[in-house]
Motif scaffolding. Structure first.
Motif, PDB file in Angstrom:
ATOM      1  N   PHE A 183       0.823  -1.204   0.000  1.00 44.38           N
ATOM      2  CA  PHE A 183       0.000   0.000   0.000  1.00 44.38           C
ATOM      3  C   PHE A 183       0.857   1.254   0.000  1.00 44.38           C
ATOM      4  CE2 PHE A 183      -2.378  -3.328   2.242  1.00 44.38           C
ATOM      5  CZ  PHE A 183      -3.585  -3.325   1.539  1.00 44.38           C
ATOM      6  N   ARG A 184       0.429   2.248  -0.781  1.00 44.09           N
ATOM      7  CA  ARG A 184       1.071   3.563  -0.697  1.00 44.09           C
ATOM      8  C   ARG A 184       0.660   4.222   0.624  1.00 44.09           C
ATOM      9  NH1 ARG A 184      -2.898   4.209  -5.129  1.00 44.09           N
ATOM     10  NH2 ARG A 184      -4.440   5.807  -4.548  1.00 44.09           N
ATOM     11  N   ARG A 185       1.377   5.278   1.028  1.00 38.89           N
ATOM     12  CA  ARG A 185       1.235   5.809   2.393  1.00 38.89           C
ATOM     13  C   ARG A 185      -0.189   6.275   2.702  1.00 38.89           C
ATOM     14  NH1 ARG A 185       3.924   7.820   7.160  1.00 38.89           N
ATOM     15  NH2 ARG A 185       2.159   8.418   8.438  1.00 38.89           N
ATOM     16  N   ASP A 186      -0.841   7.007   1.815  1.00 36.33           N
ATOM     17  CA  ASP A 186      -2.165   7.513   2.157  1.00 36.33           C
ATOM     18  C   ASP A 186      -3.167   6.378   2.339  1.00 36.33           C
ATOM     19  OD1 ASP A 186      -1.933   7.080  -0.679  1.00 36.33           O
ATOM     20  OD2 ASP A 186      -3.783   8.210  -0.992  1.00 36.33           O
ATOM     21  N   ASP A 214       7.616   6.793  10.394  1.00 37.08           N
ATOM     22  CA  ASP A 214       7.098   6.296   9.119  1.00 37.08           C
ATOM     23  C   ASP A 214       7.003   4.771   9.102  1.00 37.08           C
ATOM     24  OD1 ASP A 214       9.763   5.579   9.003  1.00 37.08           O
ATOM     25  OD2 ASP A 214      10.141   6.421   7.015  1.00 37.08           O
ATOM     26  N   THR A 215       7.032   4.153  10.284  1.00 36.99           N
ATOM     27  CA  THR A 215       6.926   2.701  10.406  1.00 36.99           C
ATOM     28  C   THR A 215       5.606   2.332  11.077  1.00 36.99           C
ATOM     29  OG1 THR A 215       9.327   2.392  10.525  1.00 36.99           O
ATOM     30  CG2 THR A 215       7.961   0.645  11.468  1.00 36.99           C
ATOM     31  N   ILE A 216       4.964   1.288  10.567  1.00 36.24           N
ATOM     32  CA  ILE A 216       3.750   0.770  11.188  1.00 36.24           C
ATOM     33  C   ILE A 216       4.139  -0.310  12.195  1.00 36.24           C
ATOM     34  CG2 ILE A 216       1.579  -0.479  10.809  1.00 36.24           C
ATOM     35  CD1 ILE A 216       1.626   0.662   7.925  1.00 36.24           C
ATOM     36  N   VAL A 217       3.599  -0.232  13.390  1.00 40.22           N
ATOM     37  CA  VAL A 217       3.792  -1.264  14.406  1.00 40.22           C
ATOM     38  C   VAL A 217       2.504  -2.070  14.483  1.00 40.22           C
ATOM     39  CG1 VAL A 217       4.374  -1.761  16.802  1.00 40.22           C
ATOM     40  CG2 VAL A 217       5.375   0.238  15.662  1.00 40.22           C
ATOM     41  N   HIS A 218       2.621  -3.372  14.292  1.00 34.57           N
ATOM     42  CA  HIS A 218       1.454  -4.258  14.197  1.00 34.57           C
ATOM     43  C   HIS A 218       1.468  -5.214  15.391  1.00 34.57           C
ATOM     44  CE1 HIS A 218      -0.363  -8.006  11.990  1.00 34.57           C
ATOM     45  NE2 HIS A 218      -1.235  -7.465  12.817  1.00 34.57           N
ATOM     46  N   PRO A 236       8.605   1.007   5.402  1.00 30.75           N
ATOM     47  CA  PRO A 236       8.270   1.240   3.995  1.00 30.75           C
ATOM     48  C   PRO A 236       9.406   0.794   3.081  1.00 30.75           C
ATOM     49  CG  PRO A 236       8.965   3.283   5.019  1.00 30.75           C
ATOM     50  CD  PRO A 236       8.923   2.261   6.122  1.00 30.75           C
ATOM     51  N   HIS A 237       9.047   0.308   1.929  1.00 30.23           N
ATOM     52  CA  HIS A 237      10.024  -0.026   0.895  1.00 30.23           C
ATOM     53  C   HIS A 237       9.540   0.602  -0.405  1.00 30.23           C
ATOM     54  CE1 HIS A 237      13.107  -2.190  -1.288  1.00 30.23           C
ATOM     55  NE2 HIS A 237      12.185  -2.626  -2.139  1.00 30.23           N
ATOM     56  N   GLU A 238      10.330   1.550  -0.895  1.00 24.43           N
ATOM     57  CA  GLU A 238       9.950   2.300  -2.084  1.00 24.43           C
ATOM     58  C   GLU A 238       8.564   2.922  -1.914  1.00 24.43           C
ATOM     59  OE1 GLU A 238      10.426  -0.285  -5.448  1.00 24.43           O
ATOM     60  OE2 GLU A 238      12.623  -0.332  -5.279  1.00 24.43           O
ATOM     61  N   GLY A 239       8.309   3.405  -0.693  1.00 28.99           N
ATOM     62  CA  GLY A 239       7.073   4.107  -0.403  1.00 28.99           C
ATOM     63  C   GLY A 239       5.862   3.227  -0.177  1.00 28.99           C
ATOM     64  N   ARG A 240       6.064   1.901  -0.092  1.00 28.36           N
ATOM     65  CA  ARG A 240       4.943   0.968   0.042  1.00 28.36           C
ATOM     66  C   ARG A 240       5.053   0.183   1.341  1.00 28.36           C
ATOM     67  NH1 ARG A 240       0.779   0.967  -4.094  1.00 28.36           N
ATOM     68  NH2 ARG A 240       1.650   2.278  -5.746  1.00 28.36           N
ATOM     69  N   TYR A 241       3.865  -0.202   1.875  1.00 30.78           N
ATOM     70  CA  TYR A 241       3.787  -0.937   3.134  1.00 30.78           C
ATOM     71  C   TYR A 241       3.126  -2.291   2.900  1.00 30.78           C
ATOM     72  CZ  TYR A 241       4.952   3.453   5.429  1.00 30.78           C
ATOM     73  OH  TYR A 241       5.585   4.591   5.830  1.00 30.78           O
ATOM     74  N   ALA A 242       3.798  -3.351   3.350  1.00 34.02           N
ATOM     75  CA  ALA A 242       3.276  -4.719   3.214  1.00 34.02           C
ATOM     76  C   ALA A 242       2.435  -5.047   4.442  1.00 34.02           C
ATOM     77  CB  ALA A 242       4.425  -5.710   3.063  1.00 34.02           C
ATOM     78  N   ILE A 243       1.180  -4.630   4.429  1.00 34.52           N
ATOM     79  CA  ILE A 243       0.295  -4.837   5.571  1.00 34.52           C
ATOM     80  C   ILE A 243      -0.514  -6.105   5.343  1.00 34.52           C
ATOM     81  CG2 ILE A 243      -1.507  -3.838   7.014  1.00 34.52           C
ATOM     82  CD1 ILE A 243      -0.748  -1.093   5.903  1.00 34.52           C
ATOM     83  N   GLY A 244      -0.333  -7.075   6.213  1.00 30.00           N
ATOM     84  CA  GLY A 244      -1.106  -8.306   6.128  1.00 30.00           C
ATOM     85  C   GLY A 244      -0.669  -9.254   5.042  1.00 30.00           C
ATOM     86  N   GLY A 245       0.468  -8.967   4.424  1.00 26.51           N
ATOM     87  CA  GLY A 245       0.957  -9.878   3.396  1.00 26.51           C
ATOM     88  C   GLY A 245       1.406 -11.200   4.000  1.00 26.51           C
ATOM     89  N   TRP A 246       1.127 -12.293   3.322  1.00 26.77           N
ATOM     90  CA  TRP A 246       1.513 -13.634   3.751  1.00 26.77           C
ATOM     91  C   TRP A 246       0.863 -14.026   5.093  1.00 26.77           C
ATOM     92  CZ3 TRP A 246       4.695 -10.420   1.057  1.00 26.77           C
ATOM     93  CH2 TRP A 246       5.198 -10.910  -0.148  1.00 26.77           C
ATOM     94  N   GLU A 247      -0.248 -13.388   5.426  1.00 29.34           N
ATOM     95  CA  GLU A 247      -0.963 -13.797   6.631  1.00 29.34           C
ATOM     96  C   GLU A 247      -2.439 -13.422   6.638  1.00 29.34           C
ATOM     97  OE1 GLU A 247       0.256 -12.035  10.298  1.00 29.34           O
ATOM     98  OE2 GLU A 247       0.907 -10.162   9.380  1.00 29.34           O
ATOM     99  N   TRP A 248      -2.861 -12.402   5.919  1.00 26.87           N
ATOM    100  CA  TRP A 248      -4.271 -12.040   5.875  1.00 26.87           C
ATOM    101  C   TRP A 248      -4.901 -12.553   4.581  1.00 26.87           C
ATOM    102  CZ3 TRP A 248      -4.605  -6.188   7.629  1.00 26.87           C
ATOM    103  CH2 TRP A 248      -4.146  -6.093   8.959  1.00 26.87           C
ATOM    104  N   CYS A 249      -6.190 -12.753   4.618  1.00 25.26           N
ATOM    105  CA  CYS A 249      -6.904 -13.328   3.464  1.00 25.26           C
ATOM    106  C   CYS A 249      -7.375 -12.238   2.509  1.00 25.26           C
ATOM    107  CB  CYS A 249      -8.063 -14.186   3.950  1.00 25.26           C
ATOM    108  SG  CYS A 249      -7.536 -15.608   4.925  1.00 25.26           S
ATOM    109  N   TRP A 250      -6.408 -11.548   1.898  1.00 21.82           N
ATOM    110  CA  TRP A 250      -6.727 -10.517   0.920  1.00 21.82           C
ATOM    111  C   TRP A 250      -7.126 -11.157  -0.407  1.00 21.82           C
ATOM    112  CZ3 TRP A 250      -7.201  -5.688   2.529  1.00 21.82           C
ATOM    113  CH2 TRP A 250      -6.389  -5.193   3.555  1.00 21.82           C
ATOM    114  N   SER A 251      -8.136 -10.607  -1.044  1.00 23.99           N
ATOM    115  CA  SER A 251      -8.465 -10.960  -2.424  1.00 23.99           C
ATOM    116  C   SER A 251      -8.215  -9.737  -3.295  1.00 23.99           C
ATOM    117  CB  SER A 251      -9.922 -11.412  -2.546  1.00 23.99           C
ATOM    118  OG  SER A 251     -10.805 -10.374  -2.147  1.00 23.99           O
TER     119      SER A 251
END
Length: 278
Positions: A183-186, A214-218, A236-251
């Motif tokens: 995800f981008r920051r906004d 600029d870091t998310i604590v989960h 962030p990596h290149e302005g993007r955040y990996a939220i819930g990757g490899w663990e949440w059921c995103w479609s």
């Protein structure tokens, strides 16, 4: 919920936020997060606790310990505190005319207090900075209201766990058939607020998140009882955040269905982590 005039204290590097669960002295939970160093090992589970919770062992800076003592005096337990140079005495409230017990604490050689009654374990658990239900819900409503103006940037897709839909880059590798979004920051701001609104709606067995610069604590409730657990830090990596990757059921989908007003849902998760980067 009771309120308090205790000013929120910020965590220093290496500290995490802890919260005191309800006890006989504190009959209701209070969402007051205090910064602390956390020992790697947890207290053994109380044999009489059907949930088998293993509480953390925090250490507090003197100014945080003083804030905790003042807070205890402002809520249901009515504790009284006397302190000096390197020591503190907390007296439990008088109940039915029976004076409360005194508990003496000495500042450790490491410069921290360990606030625990000698007769019982304090029910501290890993949490988040001080907040309240109204604040969490208002923040989520404000940030999610912007979803009508979101559009897909180059390479993005719409991702969701039921609703709402968020624009994100989706990495080629899937997890158990589910998408791994970046995800981008906004948009990440809105995802964090959405996660906290789920927590507000469903309680302490749900996840929490907060920003540290600029870091998310989960904070993952499934793992807070485990020895050595500390919350994930999603950098962030290149302005993007990996939220819930490899663990949440995103479609993921290329076309966003019409978004209803987002009712909080629950996210299915699978694993702990320590440092996550996209």
């Amino acid at each position: 919920m009771h309120t308090t005039t205790i000013a929120p204290l910020a965590a220093e590097p290496g500290e995490w936020y802890v919260e005191l669960d309800h006890t006989p002295a504190l009959p209701v939970p209070y969402r007051i997060g205090f910064p602390a160093w956390i020992a790697a090992d947890r207290h053994p589970a109380d044999p009489g606790d059907p949930e088998g919770r293993r509480w953390v062992r925090p250490r507090f800076r003197p100014e945080v310990a003083a804030a905790i003592a003042a807070w205890l005096g402002s809520v249901a337990c009515g504790a009284r505190t006397v302190s000096g140079n390197g020591w503190m005495v907390i007296t439990e409230a008088t109940v039915d005319g029976i004076p409360g017990r005194e508990h003496r604490f000495i500042l450790g050689i490491d410069g921290y207090y360990r606030l625990e009654w000698s007769s019982r374990v304090w029910h501290w658990f890993v949490s988040a900075p001080t907040t309240d239900d109204e604040q969490m819900h208002a923040t989520a409503e404000k940030l999610l209201a912007a979803r009508d103006s979101w559009t897909l940037e180059s390479g993005e897709q719409w991702v969701s766990i039921d609703e709402p839909y968020f624009p994100a880059l989706v990495v080629p590798e899937s997890w158990n058939g589910f998408a791994n979004p970046l995800f981008r920051r906004d948009v990440a701001d809105a995802v964090v607020a959405w996660v906290n609104d789920i927590y507000r709606s469903y309680g302490d067995d749900q996840e929490r998140a907060y920003w540290d610069g600029d870091t998310i604590v989960h904070v993952h409730p499934a793992y807070v009882d485990e020895d050595g657990y500390t919350p994930d830090r999603i950098a962030p990596h290149e302005g993007r955040y990996a939220i819930g990757g490899w663990e949440w059921c995103w479609s993921a989908t290329d076309t966003r269905p019409t978004d209803p007003d987002p009712a909080p849902t629950t996210a299915v998760t699978a694993r702990p982590g320590q440092e996550i980067t996209a």
